[in-house]
Design a protein around this motif. Structure first.
Motif, PDB file in Angstrom:
ATOM      1  N   ASP A   1       0.831  -1.211   0.000  1.00  0.00           N
ATOM      2  CA  ASP A   1       0.000   0.000   0.000  1.00  0.00           C
ATOM      3  C   ASP A   1       0.865   1.262   0.000  1.00  0.00           C
ATOM      4  O   ASP A   1       0.535   2.255   0.658  1.00  0.00           O
ATOM      5  CB  ASP A   1      -0.924  -0.014   1.223  1.00  0.00           C
ATOM      6  N   GLU A   2       1.933   1.254  -0.779  1.00  0.00           N
ATOM      7  CA  GLU A   2       2.884   2.369  -0.748  1.00  0.00           C
ATOM      8  C   GLU A   2       2.267   3.704  -1.154  1.00  0.00           C
ATOM      9  O   GLU A   2       2.590   4.739  -0.560  1.00  0.00           O
ATOM     10  CB  GLU A   2       4.056   2.079  -1.684  1.00  0.00           C
ATOM     11  N   LEU A   3       1.412   3.714  -2.167  1.00  0.00           N
ATOM     12  CA  LEU A   3       0.893   4.983  -2.668  1.00  0.00           C
ATOM     13  C   LEU A   3       0.073   5.702  -1.603  1.00  0.00           C
ATOM     14  O   LEU A   3       0.256   6.898  -1.366  1.00  0.00           O
ATOM     15  CB  LEU A   3       0.057   4.755  -3.925  1.00  0.00           C
ATOM     16  N   ALA A   4      -0.828   4.978  -0.954  1.00  0.00           N
ATOM     17  CA  ALA A   4      -1.654   5.609   0.080  1.00  0.00           C
ATOM     18  C   ALA A   4      -0.802   6.002   1.282  1.00  0.00           C
ATOM     19  O   ALA A   4      -0.994   7.077   1.863  1.00  0.00           O
ATOM     20  CB  ALA A   4      -2.780   4.671   0.500  1.00  0.00           C
ATOM     21  N   ARG A   5       0.123   5.145   1.670  1.00  0.00           N
ATOM     22  CA  ARG A   5       0.984   5.456   2.812  1.00  0.00           C
ATOM     23  C   ARG A   5       1.840   6.686   2.523  1.00  0.00           C
ATOM     24  O   ARG A   5       2.020   7.556   3.389  1.00  0.00           O
ATOM     25  CB  ARG A   5       1.872   4.256   3.134  1.00  0.00           C
ATOM     26  N   ALA A   6       2.360   6.782   1.300  1.00  0.00           N
ATOM     27  CA  ALA A   6       3.179   7.937   0.947  1.00  0.00           C
ATOM     28  C   ALA A   6       2.352   9.217   0.956  1.00  0.00           C
ATOM     29  O   ALA A   6       2.829  10.270   1.404  1.00  0.00           O
ATOM     30  CB  ALA A   6       3.816   7.728  -0.425  1.00  0.00           C
ATOM     31  N   ALA A   7       1.108   9.135   0.486  1.00  0.00           N
ATOM     32  CA  ALA A   7       0.250  10.318   0.483  1.00  0.00           C
ATOM     33  C   ALA A   7      -0.051  10.783   1.905  1.00  0.00           C
ATOM     34  O   ALA A   7      -0.031  11.992   2.201  1.00  0.00           O
ATOM     35  CB  ALA A   7      -1.039  10.026  -0.274  1.00  0.00           C
ATOM     36  N   ARG A   8      -0.330   9.836   2.790  1.00  0.00           N
ATOM     37  CA  ARG A   8      -0.607  10.202   4.192  1.00  0.00           C
ATOM     38  C   ARG A   8       0.643  10.784   4.848  1.00  0.00           C
ATOM     39  O   ARG A   8       0.560  11.766   5.610  1.00  0.00           O
ATOM     40  CB  ARG A   8      -1.109   8.990   4.960  1.00  0.00           C
ATOM     41  N   ALA A   9       1.803  10.188   4.558  1.00  0.00           N
ATOM     42  CA  ALA A   9       3.044  10.696   5.141  1.00  0.00           C
ATOM     43  C   ALA A   9       3.349  12.098   4.609  1.00  0.00           C
ATOM     44  O   ALA A   9       3.823  12.963   5.357  1.00  0.00           O
ATOM     45  CB  ALA A   9       4.196   9.745   4.824  1.00  0.00           C
ATOM     46  N   ALA A  10       3.071  12.336   3.335  1.00  0.00           N
ATOM     47  CA  ALA A  10       3.292  13.657   2.758  1.00  0.00           C
ATOM     48  C   ALA A  10       2.437  14.704   3.457  1.00  0.00           C
ATOM     49  O   ALA A  10       2.903  15.812   3.764  1.00  0.00           O
ATOM     50  CB  ALA A  10       2.997  13.636   1.258  1.00  0.00           C
ATOM     51  N   ASN A  11       1.179  14.375   3.721  1.00  0.00           N
ATOM     52  CA  ASN A  11       0.303  15.316   4.425  1.00  0.00           C
ATOM     53  C   ASN A  11       0.815  15.600   5.834  1.00  0.00           C
ATOM     54  O   ASN A  11       0.817  16.751   6.294  1.00  0.00           O
ATOM     55  CB  ASN A  11      -1.117  14.760   4.492  1.00  0.00           C
ATOM     56  N   ALA A  12       1.258  14.551   6.520  1.00  0.00           N
ATOM     57  CA  ALA A  12       1.760  14.730   7.883  1.00  0.00           C
ATOM     58  C   ALA A  12       3.039  15.567   7.882  1.00  0.00           C
ATOM     59  O   ALA A  12       3.243  16.415   8.766  1.00  0.00           O
ATOM     60  CB  ALA A  12       2.009  13.366   8.535  1.00  0.00           C
ATOM     61  N   LEU A  13       3.885  15.348   6.886  1.00  0.00           N
ATOM     62  CA  LEU A  13       5.117  16.139   6.795  1.00  0.00           C
ATOM     63  C   LEU A  13       4.790  17.602   6.504  1.00  0.00           C
ATOM     64  O   LEU A  13       5.391  18.510   7.097  1.00  0.00           O
ATOM     65  CB  LEU A  13       6.018  15.564   5.712  1.00  0.00           C
ATOM     66  N   ALA A  14       3.831  17.837   5.605  1.00  0.00           N
ATOM     67  CA  ALA A  14       3.430  19.214   5.309  1.00  0.00           C
ATOM     68  C   ALA A  14       2.880  19.904   6.550  1.00  0.00           C
ATOM     69  O   ALA A  14       3.088  21.110   6.749  1.00  0.00           O
ATOM     70  CB  ALA A  14       2.404  19.231   4.181  1.00  0.00           C
ATOM     71  N   ASP A  15       2.177  19.159   7.405  1.00  0.00           N
ATOM     72  CA  ASP A  15       1.671  19.748   8.648  1.00  0.00           C
ATOM     73  C   ASP A  15       2.827  20.145   9.567  1.00  0.00           C
ATOM     74  O   ASP A  15       2.772  21.177  10.251  1.00  0.00           O
ATOM     75  CB  ASP A  15       0.723  18.780   9.348  1.00  0.00           C
ATOM     76  N   CYS A  16       3.900  19.327   9.587  1.00  0.00           N
ATOM     77  CA  CYS A  16       5.094  19.702  10.362  1.00  0.00           C
ATOM     78  C   CYS A  16       5.738  20.948   9.765  1.00  0.00           C
ATOM     79  O   CYS A  16       6.164  21.857  10.501  1.00  0.00           O
ATOM     80  CB  CYS A  16       6.095  18.545  10.380  1.00  0.00           C
ATOM     81  N   TYR A  17       5.833  20.995   8.452  1.00  0.00           N
ATOM     82  CA  TYR A  17       6.374  22.178   7.788  1.00  0.00           C
ATOM     83  C   TYR A  17       5.554  23.425   8.152  1.00  0.00           C
ATOM     84  O   TYR A  17       6.108  24.503   8.407  1.00  0.00           O
ATOM     85  CB  TYR A  17       6.341  21.990   6.279  1.00  0.00           C
ATOM     86  N   ALA A  18       4.223  23.269   8.145  1.00  0.00           N
ATOM     87  CA  ALA A  18       3.356  24.411   8.468  1.00  0.00           C
ATOM     88  C   ALA A  18       3.579  24.874   9.902  1.00  0.00           C
ATOM     89  O   ALA A  18       3.594  26.085  10.184  1.00  0.00           O
ATOM     90  CB  ALA A  18       1.892  24.033   8.242  1.00  0.00           C
ATOM     91  N   ALA A  19       3.755  23.922  10.827  1.00  0.00           N
ATOM     92  CA  ALA A  19       3.989  24.287  12.229  1.00  0.00           C
ATOM     93  C   ALA A  19       5.284  25.085  12.374  1.00  0.00           C
ATOM     94  O   ALA A  19       5.339  26.083  13.105  1.00  0.00           O
ATOM     95  CB  ALA A  19       4.026  23.026  13.095  1.00  0.00           C
ATOM     96  N   VAL A  20       6.339  24.658  11.677  1.00  0.00           N
ATOM     97  CA  VAL A  20       7.602  25.394  11.731  1.00  0.00           C
ATOM     98  C   VAL A  20       7.446  26.773  11.095  1.00  0.00           C
ATOM     99  O   VAL A  20       7.979  27.772  11.603  1.00  0.00           O
ATOM    100  CB  VAL A  20       8.725  24.592  11.041  1.00  0.00           C
ATOM    101  N   THR A  21       6.691  26.854  10.013  1.00  0.00           N
ATOM    102  CA  THR A  21       6.451  28.146   9.360  1.00  0.00           C
ATOM    103  C   THR A  21       5.766  29.126  10.311  1.00  0.00           C
ATOM    104  O   THR A  21       6.188  30.284  10.443  1.00  0.00           O
ATOM    105  CB  THR A  21       5.594  27.947   8.100  1.00  0.00           C
ATOM    106  N   HIS A  22       4.708  28.676  10.985  1.00  0.00           N
ATOM    107  CA  HIS A  22       4.009  29.555  11.913  1.00  0.00           C
ATOM    108  C   HIS A  22       4.912  29.966  13.080  1.00  0.00           C
ATOM    109  O   HIS A  22       4.836  31.114  13.555  1.00  0.00           O
ATOM    110  CB  HIS A  22       2.737  28.876  12.413  1.00  0.00           C
ATOM    111  N   ASP A  23       5.767  29.057  13.514  1.00  0.00           N
ATOM    112  CA  ASP A  23       6.726  29.383  14.575  1.00  0.00           C
ATOM    113  C   ASP A  23       7.685  30.475  14.098  1.00  0.00           C
ATOM    114  O   ASP A  23       7.973  31.452  14.821  1.00  0.00           O
ATOM    115  CB  ASP A  23       7.491  28.117  14.975  1.00  0.00           C
TER     116      ASP A  23
END
Length: 369
Positions: free
Chosen positions: A61-83
């Motif tokens: 299930d690599e495609l779905a797992r990669a998509a979910r991981a990408a979203n989670a990583l983007a959320d981390c990026y957003a948190a650092v941006t707001h900081d």
């Protein structure tokens, strides 16, 4: 801080092959300056880190797992941006763009592709700031390695000439030779194998200050087996990653040792540190013999045992980018702020002398705010 017409605030975000966290900077790149206004970092959640590491190898299930991981990583990026915005006292509307590299999970330029997990549209949506991402693909399409990405920035920030080079000690080590034309290439593992080994045996994300490696002794037989890897003998341009230097690569060489000559775990760590130091020094001697000073940056520059081993192995002076006004931990994130600006200005930043591409290319793709 309020932006004026002379300032050009950009944000750079980087999560490297070590997968330990996100580094971010907010920088003013206006008027030819390269000035850090704020820096911030965020450790990756354990679950996301483990998933990103797992996605470096084939699995279900690599495609779905990669998509979910990408979203989670983007959320981390957003948190650092707001900081970063909070630290600098700057509204999102004052930032020209974010440069966000994403997490490399496959890198096979010889097969015509490279893949970074990222969700730049999600990051733009969550921050209200334009995002530049996918920095490697155009260079690969032009026949290049797509890496290293940062030599043009190193030249812009640290200048050219006088026998100077910049050494990034992330998961992979890469060297920028600051001459005309600028050259750059990967030398092999820096922290990546050491991080994987300490995670396996001590459950820690990295060997803080090289303390565990310092408890061991280099195993000559294992070191010789590791140094026999043909990739080390290739001439630049060249790049590498987990596709080659994986835990399985190390396990195979350990298994080939005589049964009565298997090193203790701490000795393996000491040997991996020596491998990184020796391959970096060997690359300098073979491919940059005129180097007189190396400026180290990245997480490895904060490891005193690693830096001491490097200083002994190198044929030239070793310092860090701190001595030139940029904290070692900020350099890569700052580079992606600079690369975002280069994209918006239509300025090529992937250099044929570095990557081996047929021509220079503009790095990245734009996701408007």
């Amino acid at each position: 801080m309020a932006p004026d017409r002379e300032t050009e605030p950009y944000i750079g975000l980087m999560s490297g092959t070590s997968t330990d966290g996100v580094d971010g900077v907010l920088a003013d790149l206006g008027g030819g300056s390269i000035r850090v206004l704020a820096s911030a970092g965020l450790a990756l959640p354990d679950g996301l880190r483990h998933e990103l590491l797992a996605l470096n190898a084939p699995g279900p299930d690599e495609l779905a797992r990669a998509a979910r991981a990408a979203n989670a990583l983007a959320d981390c990026y957003a948190a650092v941006t707001h900081d970063l915005l909070a630290r600098a006292g700057l509204p999102a509307s004052g930032v020209r763009a974010i440069g966000a590299h994403g997490q490399t999970v496959r890198h096979a330029p010889e097969s015509g592709y490279t893949l970074q997990i990222n969700a730049p549209a999600r990051l733009a949506e969550r921050t209200g700031i334009a995002v530049v991402a996918d920095f490697r693909s155009r260079d690969v399409a032009a026949g290049g390695q797509g890496a290293p990405l940062v030599p043009a920035f190193h030249a812009a920030r640290f200048g050219c000439g006088a026998g100077r080079a910049v050494l990034n000690l992330g998961g992979i080590a890469n060297l920028t030779v600051l001459e005309d034309p600028v050259r750059g290439f990967d030398t092999g593992p820096a922290n990546m194998l050491m991080d994987a080994w300490v995670l396996k045996h001590l459950g820690l994300p990295y060997d803080r200050d090289g303390a565990w490696a310092a408890q061991g002794r280099c195993h000559d037989g294992l070191l010789a087996a590791l140094l026999a890897e043909p990739w080390f003998g290739l001439a630049p341009p060249k790049s590498t990653g987990r596709d080659l230097f994986s835990p399985a690569w190390l396990d195979g060489r350990l298994a080939a040792l005589p049964a009565g000559d298997r090193p203790a775990p701490a000795d393996v760590q000491a040997t991996l540190l020596r491998l990184s130091a020796d391959t970096i020094a060997g690359a300098v001697r073979r491919h940059a013999p005129g180097t007189r000073e190396i400026l180290a940056c990245g997480g490895g520059a904060r490891n005193p045992v690693f830096m001491d081993a490097l200083a002994r192995a190198l044929p030239c002076r070793l310092t860090t980018t701190d001595a030139y006004g940029v904290p070692a931990q900020d350099v890569e994130a700052l580079a992606f702020a600079w690369l975002a600006q280069a994209h918006l200005r239509g300025r090529p930043a992937c250099l044929p002398a570095v990557t081996g591409a047929r021509h220079a290319t503009i790095a990245g793709c734009l996701y408007p705010a």
